[in-house]
Scaffold this motif. Structure first.
Motif, PDB file in Angstrom:
ATOM      1  N   VAL A  61      61.964  51.690  46.867  1.00 34.16           N
ATOM      2  CA  VAL A  61      60.570  52.082  46.613  1.00 34.16           C
ATOM      3  C   VAL A  61      59.988  52.730  47.866  1.00 34.16           C
ATOM      4  CG1 VAL A  61      58.249  51.280  46.042  1.00 34.16           C
ATOM      5  CG2 VAL A  61      60.228  50.306  44.852  1.00 34.16           C
ATOM      6  N   ALA A  62      59.943  51.960  48.949  1.00 33.44           N
ATOM      7  CA  ALA A  62      59.367  52.473  50.196  1.00 33.44           C
ATOM      8  C   ALA A  62      60.160  53.634  50.774  1.00 33.44           C
ATOM      9  CB  ALA A  62      59.271  51.342  51.220  1.00 33.44           C
ATOM     10  N   GLY A  63      61.455  53.663  50.505  1.00 37.65           N
ATOM     11  CA  GLY A  63      62.293  54.738  51.021  1.00 37.65           C
ATOM     12  C   GLY A  63      62.266  55.991  50.169  1.00 37.65           C
ATOM     13  N   LEU A  64      61.668  55.898  48.977  1.00 35.88           N
ATOM     14  CA  LEU A  64      61.613  57.058  48.087  1.00 35.88           C
ATOM     15  C   LEU A  64      60.203  57.636  48.002  1.00 35.88           C
ATOM     16  CD1 LEU A  64      63.207  58.785  45.917  1.00 35.88           C
ATOM     17  CD2 LEU A  64      62.198  57.209  44.228  1.00 35.88           C
ATOM     18  N   LEU A  65      59.214  56.766  47.865  1.00 37.52           N
ATOM     19  CA  LEU A  65      57.836  57.214  47.667  1.00 37.52           C
ATOM     20  C   LEU A  65      57.067  57.252  48.984  1.00 37.52           C
ATOM     21  CD1 LEU A  65      56.952  55.106  44.480  1.00 37.52           C
ATOM     22  CD2 LEU A  65      58.016  57.388  44.606  1.00 37.52           C
ATOM     23  N   ASP A  66      56.221  58.252  49.114  1.00 38.01           N
ATOM     24  CA  ASP A  66      55.362  58.401  50.295  1.00 38.01           C
ATOM     25  C   ASP A  66      53.982  57.863  49.941  1.00 38.01           C
ATOM     26  OD1 ASP A  66      53.824  59.139  52.440  1.00 38.01           O
ATOM     27  OD2 ASP A  66      54.265  61.294  52.307  1.00 38.01           O
ATOM     28  N   PHE A  67      53.648  56.669  50.460  1.00 36.90           N
ATOM     29  CA  PHE A  67      52.381  56.036  50.116  1.00 36.90           C
ATOM     30  C   PHE A  67      51.193  56.657  50.845  1.00 36.90           C
ATOM     31  CE2 PHE A  67      55.237  53.109  48.185  1.00 36.90           C
ATOM     32  CZ  PHE A  67      54.509  52.473  47.184  1.00 36.90           C
ATOM     33  N   ALA A 103      58.964  64.142  33.975  1.00 38.72           N
ATOM     34  CA  ALA A 103      58.398  64.720  35.196  1.00 38.72           C
ATOM     35  C   ALA A 103      59.234  65.877  35.722  1.00 38.72           C
ATOM     36  CB  ALA A 103      58.255  63.635  36.263  1.00 38.72           C
ATOM     37  N   ALA A 104      60.551  65.729  35.683  1.00 43.23           N
ATOM     38  CA  ALA A 104      61.432  66.749  36.257  1.00 43.23           C
ATOM     39  C   ALA A 104      61.328  68.081  35.515  1.00 43.23           C
ATOM     40  CB  ALA A 104      62.868  66.261  36.252  1.00 43.23           C
ATOM     41  N   ARG A 105      60.976  68.054  34.246  1.00 40.33           N
ATOM     42  CA  ARG A 105      60.836  69.310  33.496  1.00 40.33           C
ATOM     43  C   ARG A 105      59.695  70.152  34.044  1.00 40.33           C
ATOM     44  NH1 ARG A 105      60.841  65.926  28.685  1.00 40.33           N
ATOM     45  NH2 ARG A 105      62.994  65.508  28.071  1.00 40.33           N
ATOM     46  N   LEU A 106      58.638  69.482  34.500  1.00 43.08           N
ATOM     47  CA  LEU A 106      57.469  70.190  35.019  1.00 43.08           C
ATOM     48  C   LEU A 106      57.485  70.331  36.527  1.00 43.08           C
ATOM     49  CD1 LEU A 106      54.791  68.429  32.803  1.00 43.08           C
ATOM     50  CD2 LEU A 106      55.521  70.796  32.602  1.00 43.08           C
ATOM     51  N   ARG A 107      57.964  69.290  37.206  1.00 43.86           N
ATOM     52  CA  ARG A 107      57.988  69.274  38.665  1.00 43.86           C
ATOM     53  C   ARG A 107      59.348  68.741  39.113  1.00 43.86           C
ATOM     54  NH1 ARG A 107      52.544  69.802  40.588  1.00 43.86           N
ATOM     55  NH2 ARG A 107      53.545  69.960  42.630  1.00 43.86           N
ATOM     56  N   PRO A 108      60.307  69.625  39.330  1.00 45.32           N
ATOM     57  CA  PRO A 108      61.660  69.183  39.701  1.00 45.32           C
ATOM     58  C   PRO A 108      61.703  68.308  40.947  1.00 45.32           C
ATOM     59  CG  PRO A 108      61.653  71.512  39.110  1.00 45.32           C
ATOM     60  CD  PRO A 108      60.218  71.085  39.185  1.00 45.32           C
ATOM     61  N   GLU A 109      60.686  68.405  41.806  1.00 44.65           N
ATOM     62  CA  GLU A 109      60.664  67.606  43.035  1.00 44.65           C
ATOM     63  C   GLU A 109      60.110  66.203  42.809  1.00 44.65           C
ATOM     64  OE1 GLU A 109      56.511  69.449  42.952  1.00 44.65           O
ATOM     65  OE2 GLU A 109      58.513  69.819  42.132  1.00 44.65           O
ATOM     66  N   ALA A 110      59.682  65.876  41.588  1.00 46.67           N
ATOM     67  CA  ALA A 110      59.053  64.591  41.305  1.00 46.67           C
ATOM     68  C   ALA A 110      59.990  63.430  41.628  1.00 46.67           C
ATOM     69  CB  ALA A 110      58.625  64.522  39.839  1.00 46.67           C
ATOM     70  N   LYS A 111      59.401  62.345  42.144  1.00 46.85           N
ATOM     71  CA  LYS A 111      60.172  61.153  42.506  1.00 46.85           C
ATOM     72  C   LYS A 111      59.666  59.963  41.694  1.00 46.85           C
ATOM     73  CE  LYS A 111      61.543  62.513  47.182  1.00 46.85           C
ATOM     74  NZ  LYS A 111      61.375  63.939  46.891  1.00 46.85           N
ATOM     75  N   VAL A 112      60.619  59.169  41.196  1.00 45.51           N
ATOM     76  CA  VAL A 112      60.286  58.045  40.319  1.00 45.51           C
ATOM     77  C   VAL A 112      61.024  56.802  40.782  1.00 45.51           C
ATOM     78  CG1 VAL A 112      60.253  57.157  37.967  1.00 45.51           C
ATOM     79  CG2 VAL A 112      59.957  59.621  38.374  1.00 45.51           C
ATOM     80  N   PRO A 120      68.977  61.833  43.398  1.00 48.42           N
ATOM     81  CA  PRO A 120      68.275  61.482  44.644  1.00 48.42           C
ATOM     82  C   PRO A 120      66.782  61.271  44.465  1.00 48.42           C
ATOM     83  CG  PRO A 120      68.678  63.836  44.569  1.00 48.42           C
ATOM     84  CD  PRO A 120      69.345  63.261  43.364  1.00 48.42           C
ATOM     85  N   ASN A 121      66.245  61.619  43.300  1.00 52.46           N
ATOM     86  CA  ASN A 121      64.804  61.552  43.081  1.00 52.46           C
ATOM     87  C   ASN A 121      64.364  60.378  42.211  1.00 52.46           C
ATOM     88  OD1 ASN A 121      64.237  63.823  44.626  1.00 52.46           O
ATOM     89  ND2 ASN A 121      64.551  65.215  42.904  1.00 52.46           N
ATOM     90  N   MET A 146      70.513  55.779  41.027  1.00 53.53           N
ATOM     91  CA  MET A 146      70.451  55.273  42.395  1.00 53.53           C
ATOM     92  C   MET A 146      69.814  53.886  42.346  1.00 53.53           C
ATOM     93  SD  MET A 146      68.672  57.147  45.637  1.00 53.53           S
ATOM     94  CE  MET A 146      68.757  56.473  47.272  1.00 53.53           C
ATOM     95  N   GLY A 147      70.590  52.853  42.420  1.00 54.55           N
ATOM     96  CA  GLY A 147      70.075  51.504  42.278  1.00 54.55           C
ATOM     97  C   GLY A 147      70.055  50.779  43.594  1.00 54.55           C
ATOM     98  N   GLU A 148      69.401  49.611  43.592  1.00 54.98           N
ATOM     99  CA  GLU A 148      69.346  48.807  44.796  1.00 54.98           C
ATOM    100  C   GLU A 148      70.569  47.912  44.834  1.00 54.98           C
ATOM    101  OE1 GLU A 148      66.040  46.149  45.153  1.00 54.98           O
ATOM    102  OE2 GLU A 148      66.190  46.133  47.316  1.00 54.98           O
ATOM    103  N   GLY A 149      71.466  48.172  45.769  1.00 51.65           N
ATOM    104  CA  GLY A 149      72.674  47.369  45.896  1.00 51.65           C
ATOM    105  C   GLY A 149      73.678  47.692  44.806  1.00 51.65           C
TER     106      GLY A 149
END
Length: 263
Positions: free
Chosen positions: A142-148, A91-100, A121-122, A1-4
């Protein structure tokens, strides 16, 4: 999922640190000019390859530690060429919901990451210079994926060494740190100016004609990059000495690394 959907035309006449790094790790996203520089640096000091592999292993252990401590969001600055054991894979191996959210300015790294992350999507890739922290933090990828409003781990692994003191990397990292809530983390690795028996000066000098050149820092200078982040045990050490797996070989000198908790 890239930018543009930007297409990039890399300059294959100038070596790129991320492509040289890929070459040392056994990857295939590098060119003749990168392999030439990589081989020249190996000739200066053959420990460079085990050194960068120790650095890659640090990434895996640090991400694992963070997931085990309930950190599931990552902002990877200067993420480089995608190779086996990327942050999102570990991260996904331990926490499938992880976002990077990955960030890089190198065209090949961005193009390859865009292809690798398609349909995920993550995980995202943002094409930006990490020094432009305002653009990075505001990017939709960044801002649309991570919850600051929740803890985030900002990773700057073997990237701040490519900025001299005039670029003020400590202030750049401070801007990212200020955007984080308490309980977030800052991970940094950096080539060392303190290691006896390692020709770090020669290795740094060899990069002078690359797209960006390396700058040595002492352990104390690397410590200052963490600002007020509180280092978790064992502190700032050779990357191979940071919470090694049982039976791991002795750490290779040359790169310091650590993980700091944002108070």
């Amino acid at each position: 999922m890239g930018e543009g959907s930007m297409q990039f035309d890399p300059d294959v006449t100038v070596a790129s640190p991320s492509r040289v790094y890929d070459y040392w790790l056994g990857g295939s996203f590098n060119f003749a000019v990168d392999r030439e520089l990589g081989d020249r640096m190996i000739a200066i000091d053959p420990t460079i390859v085990p050194m960068v592999r120790d650095n890659r292993s640090f990434l895996r252990r640090a991400v694992t530690w963070l997931c085990e401590h309930d950190v599931t969001q990552f902002l990877d600055l200067g993420s480089g060429i995608p190779t086996v054991g990327n942050v999102h894979e570990v991260a996904a191996r331990l926490r499938p919901e992880a976002k990077v959210a990955y960030v890089d300015c190198e065209p090949v790294a961005v193009t390859m990451s865009t292809r690798l992350l398609e349909g995920n999507p993550n995980a995202t890739i943002t094409h930006a210079d990490l020094r432009d922290w305002q653009t990075v933090l505001a990017a939709p990828t960044v801002a649309g994926l991570l919850d600051f409003n929740r803890p985030i781990a900002v990773l700057a692994l073997s990237v701040l060494q490519y900025f001299d003191e005039a670029a003020n990397p400590a202030e750049t990292i401070a801007h990212y740190r200020r955007a984080l809530v308490p309980g977030s983390y800052l991970g940094i690795t950096h080539i060392s100016a303190d290691e006896a028996g390692v020709d770090m000066v020669g290795l740094a000098e060899a990069t002078r004609k690359a797209a960006v050149s390396a700058h040595l820092r002492t352990r104390e200078q690397v410590m200052r990059l963490f600002g007020d982040a509180q280092l978790v045990p064992p502190g700032l050490v050779r990357v191979g000495e940071w919470n090694p797996q049982p039976g791991a070989p002795a750490a290779v000198p040359g790169i310091f690394g650590g993980l700091g908790r944002v108070p």
